[in-house]
Design a protein around this motif. Structure first.
Motif, PDB file in Angstrom:
ATOM      1  N   ALA A 171     -43.725 -12.762-106.514  1.00  0.00           N
ATOM      2  CA  ALA A 171     -42.301 -13.078-106.356  1.00  0.00           C
ATOM      3  C   ALA A 171     -41.753 -13.719-107.623  1.00  0.00           C
ATOM      4  O   ALA A 171     -40.611 -13.485-108.012  1.00  0.00           O
ATOM      5  N   GLN A 172     -42.586 -14.516-108.304  1.00  0.00           N
ATOM      6  CA  GLN A 172     -42.141 -15.175-109.535  1.00  0.00           C
ATOM      7  C   GLN A 172     -41.882 -14.140-110.627  1.00  0.00           C
ATOM      8  O   GLN A 172     -40.899 -14.243-111.359  1.00  0.00           O
ATOM      9  N   THR A 173     -42.732 -13.152-110.735  1.00  0.00           N
ATOM     10  CA  THR A 173     -42.546 -12.107-111.740  1.00  0.00           C
ATOM     11  C   THR A 173     -41.269 -11.324-111.466  1.00  0.00           C
ATOM     12  O   THR A 173     -40.492 -11.057-112.384  1.00  0.00           O
ATOM     13  N   LEU A 174     -41.044 -10.959-110.224  1.00  0.00           N
ATOM     14  CA  LEU A 174     -39.832 -10.219-109.878  1.00  0.00           C
ATOM     15  C   LEU A 174     -38.590 -11.043-110.124  1.00  0.00           C
ATOM     16  O   LEU A 174     -37.563 -10.536-110.589  1.00  0.00           O
ATOM     17  N   ASP A 175     -38.662 -12.346-109.847  1.00  0.00           N
ATOM     18  CA  ASP A 175     -37.520 -13.227-110.065  1.00  0.00           C
ATOM     19  C   ASP A 175     -37.213 -13.346-111.558  1.00  0.00           C
ATOM     20  O   ASP A 175     -36.058 -13.282-111.968  1.00  0.00           O
TER      21      ASP A 175
ATOM     22  N   LYS B  52     -33.808 -12.060-113.583  1.00  0.00           N
ATOM     23  CA  LYS B  52     -33.032 -12.937-114.462  1.00  0.00           C
ATOM     24  C   LYS B  52     -32.834 -12.301-115.838  1.00  0.00           C
ATOM     25  O   LYS B  52     -31.742 -12.360-116.415  1.00  0.00           O
ATOM     26  N   GLU B  53     -33.886 -11.689-116.372  1.00  0.00           N
ATOM     27  CA  GLU B  53     -33.785 -11.039-117.678  1.00  0.00           C
ATOM     28  C   GLU B  53     -32.823  -9.850-117.619  1.00  0.00           C
ATOM     29  O   GLU B  53     -32.031  -9.634-118.530  1.00  0.00           O
ATOM     30  N   ILE B  54     -32.884  -9.090-116.554  1.00  0.00           N
ATOM     31  CA  ILE B  54     -31.967  -7.953-116.397  1.00  0.00           C
ATOM     32  C   ILE B  54     -30.538  -8.445-116.305  1.00  0.00           C
ATOM     33  O   ILE B  54     -29.623  -7.846-116.881  1.00  0.00           O
ATOM     34  N   SER B  55     -30.323  -9.556-115.634  1.00  0.00           N
ATOM     35  CA  SER B  55     -28.985 -10.131-115.534  1.00  0.00           C
ATOM     36  C   SER B  55     -28.468 -10.562-116.908  1.00  0.00           C
ATOM     37  O   SER B  55     -27.309 -10.324-117.253  1.00  0.00           O
ATOM     38  N   LYS B  56     -29.326 -11.196-117.713  1.00  0.00           N
ATOM     39  CA  LYS B  56     -28.933 -11.612-119.066  1.00  0.00           C
ATOM     40  C   LYS B  56     -28.573 -10.405-119.928  1.00  0.00           C
ATOM     41  O   LYS B  56     -27.574 -10.408-120.643  1.00  0.00           O
ATOM     42  N   ILE B  57     -29.398  -9.374-119.861  1.00  0.00           N
ATOM     43  CA  ILE B  57     -29.148  -8.168-120.658  1.00  0.00           C
ATOM     44  C   ILE B  57     -27.866  -7.485-120.209  1.00  0.00           C
ATOM     45  O   ILE B  57     -27.082  -7.000-121.024  1.00  0.00           O
TER      46      ILE B  57
END
Length: 91
Positions: free
Chosen positions: A26-30, A34-39
């Motif tokens: 779950a931590q990896t997916l979270d 977050k990275e996809i949101s930043k990009i």
């Protein structure tokens, strides 16, 4: 027979470890979300920037080094070819 049984048990244990290693946490997916949101935010900001215009380039070649009185001025003493921007427009 016993060697076969031990080998089979080891293979089952290794296979289970491989399955655990491949399952996403779950931590990896979270962190990925977050990275996809930043990009995505950065891409939205970059989409607002628009550049247009043109460049007219010119390449010149002379027979000898440092040719004189050529269109665009004399060549440098150490060169017989050059690349120039004749005109350009950006907005």
């Amino acid at each position: 027979m016993r060697n076969s049984f031990v080998f089979l048990v080891l293979m089952v244990c290794c296979f289970q470890l491989l399955l655990i290693a491949q399952s996403p946490s779950a931590q990896t997916l979270d962190s990925l979300s977050k990275e996809i949101s930043k990009i995505s935010n950065a891409l939205q900001n970059l989409e607002k920037i628009k550049i247009s215009g043109y460049i007219q380039a010119q390449y010149q070649w002379a027979d000898t080094l440092g040719s004189r009185s050529f269109n665009g001025g004399d060549f440098p003493k150490t060169s017989a070819q050059r690349f120039m921007v004749r005109r350009g427009y950006f907005k």
